[in-house]
Structures are given as C-alpha cells and as structure tokens.
Design a protein around this motif. Structure first.
Motif, short mmCIF file in Angstrom:
data_model
loop_
_atom_site.label_atom_id
_atom_site.label_comp_id
_atom_site.label_asym_id
_atom_site.label_seq_id
_atom_site.Cartn_x
_atom_site.Cartn_y
_atom_site.Cartn_z
N UNK A 149 87.99 -119.62 -49.44
CA UNK A 149 87.03 -120.56 -50.03
C UNK A 149 86.98 -121.89 -49.27
N UNK A 150 87.43 -121.88 -48.02
CA UNK A 150 87.24 -123.03 -47.14
C UNK A 150 85.82 -122.97 -46.57
N UNK A 151 85.26 -124.11 -46.23
CA UNK A 151 83.89 -124.19 -45.76
C UNK A 151 83.86 -124.28 -44.24
N UNK A 152 83.09 -123.42 -43.61
CA UNK A 152 83.03 -123.36 -42.14
C UNK A 152 81.59 -123.12 -41.70
N UNK A 153 81.38 -123.21 -40.39
CA UNK A 153 80.07 -122.89 -39.83
C UNK A 153 79.27 -124.12 -39.44
N UNK A 154 78.09 -123.91 -38.84
CA UNK A 154 77.29 -125.02 -38.31
C UNK A 154 76.85 -126.01 -39.38
N UNK A 155 76.60 -125.58 -40.60
CA UNK A 155 76.20 -126.51 -41.65
C UNK A 155 77.35 -127.45 -42.02
N UNK A 156 78.57 -126.93 -42.03
CA UNK A 156 79.73 -127.79 -42.31
C UNK A 156 79.92 -128.80 -41.19
N UNK A 157 79.82 -128.35 -39.95
CA UNK A 157 79.98 -129.25 -38.80
C UNK A 157 78.89 -130.32 -38.82
#
Length: 253
Positions: A149-157
């Motif tokens: 449930x950690x947030x990753x990916x281009x939207x997080x960056x």
C-alpha cells in the motif's frame, strides 16, 4: 520468546543458510517442537519459506521483499524507540514527506497532536493520520503497491516535484556503507530519491536488522542523509565511520 521474535529468528537463519531444521530452531528459540512447527507453517503460508521434512528452506530470493505482515512484527520495540527519537526532531509548522514502511508508520502514530503538513507515501499512513486534528494531510497521486500500500509511479513522482518540503523522513529497506540506501522495488526507490530531492533536510530511520544489507534498487549513498536514527544493534564501527563522513548518527534508547 514471543511469536514475532521467533519468526524473526527463523527468517534470519534462512538468510544465512539454505535450510534450517526444526531441532535447530527449537534450540535457538527455546520453544517446543510443536510451537516451532506451527511457526514454520505460518511463515510458509506467508510465502517466506517452504516446508520440507524436518525443517524448511527459504522461498524468498534476495531480490524479493519480505511480506509486510512479517516485517510489521519484526523489531517492534526498536522501531517504536526510533520513531520516538525521530519526532523529537520535528517542529510544529513544518512540511514533511513521510515514507512508507513499518517504522514510518510508528512515526505517524506519534503525530496526532502535532501541527504539521504531511504528505504520506503510504495509504496505511494516510489512514493513520486522517483524523489527526492538527495535521494538514496532502495526498500524492500514484499506484498503491499490492500488499505494501505504498504509493509509486509517475503520478507520485509528479506530486512530489510540485512541492518543497522542510524534511524527508525515509525508512529504507536496506542500508550499508558500500551499497547505500536501497529498496526492493524500483518504483519505491524512485519515490524515495525524489523525496530527498525536494526536501531541505533528510532523516533516515533504520533499525539494526537493516544494516549491512543491500536490496535491488539503489536510492542514494550512505552519507547522503543529514541524520540517521538507529538502535544499539547497528554495527558500532559503521556508525563511527558515518559520523566521520559528517552524518549525524543517533542511537535511540
């Protein structure tokens, strides 16, 4: 010895050897044969190991992250002490990006009465802080990793790049002088690196079990953080070497 402590002993034994026997674990944990067999069955259900006649073998390649449920039970007292030390360095009014991970969650539990702006990189931590009356909660976009449930990916960056923070509080998967801060997941490493880039100062929380280890994805050098908070089980010689490189190393009691 509590079940969580026995599970940690079993995992550590499997990290050092290809297989462990029930008798070996009985001696190491001072638990009964039946208790050890139940522990092995539980860890097998979590995907940590495979049962064989008279013992178990590891089911986790070195590039695979141990399940969150298992990590949440490991070194709980050390993580709570580290979290308590960490919040002493926070000042009301600050903006903070708070990493995912079990130690970061312990930090979040201590923030309910603090006046802070927090961007959590975890849905678990977001839920923990959702009702905190003085917390201004900023949510990044991104993909929630299954199980973590950690947030990753281009939207997080992109969410991180749009902001500037006073402090990044990171909890790496592994840490060593040679390999630096590392993570098991490539997306997680990218988010951690971006959190460092958009923050004025940084704090790393790493209990002794994470030291002298390396995971797949590189985040930054060992001497990149401004402050590292650990516990007394972290290698003393490495703590000294980091201090000589200009890193403040604090040992939580």
């Amino acid at each position: 010895m509590r079940s969580a402590e026995r599970h940690q002993v079993i995992v550590e034994r499997l990290r050092r050897a290809d297989r462990v026997s029930v008798q070996e674990l009985v001696e190491a944990t001072e638990a009964s044969d039946m208790t050890v067999r139940r522990d092995l069955d539980f860890l097998a259900a979590q995907g940590v190991l495979k049962r064989i006649h008279g013992g178990a073998v590891s089911a986790m390649p070195t590039g695979v992250e141990p399940p969150y449920s298992l990590r949440a039970q490991a070194a709980v007292a050390a993580k709570q002490a580290i979290a308590a030390a960490a919040v002493e360095h926070l000042h009301d009014g600050e903006t903070i990006v708070l990493d995912s991970g079990t130690t970061a969650l312990e930090v979040a539990k201590l923030l309910h009465d603090r006046a802070l702006t927090v961007m959590p990189l975890s849905l678990r931590i977001a839920q923990e802080l959702a009702d905190a009356p003085r917390i201004r909660l900023l949510m990044p976009g991104g993909e929630a990793r299954r199980g973590e449930l950690s947030l990753v990916g281009p939207l997080t960056v992109a969410s991180l790049r749009a902001l500037r923070f006073d402090l990044a509080v990171l909890s790496p998967c592994a840490f060593s002088l040679d390999a630096g801060l590392t993570a098991f997941d490539l997306g997680d490493a990218e988010v951690k690196l971006e959190a460092l880039a958009v923050s004025t100062r940084s704090m790393v929380l790493a209990d002794g079990a994470k030291w002298d280890r390396a995971a797949l994805a590189y985040v930054c050098p060992a001497d990149r953080p401004d402050l590292i908070i650990t516990d007394s089980t972290a290698p003393e010689d490495q703590r000294t070497m980091l201090a000589q490189r200009g890193v403040l190393v604090e040992v939580a009691s």
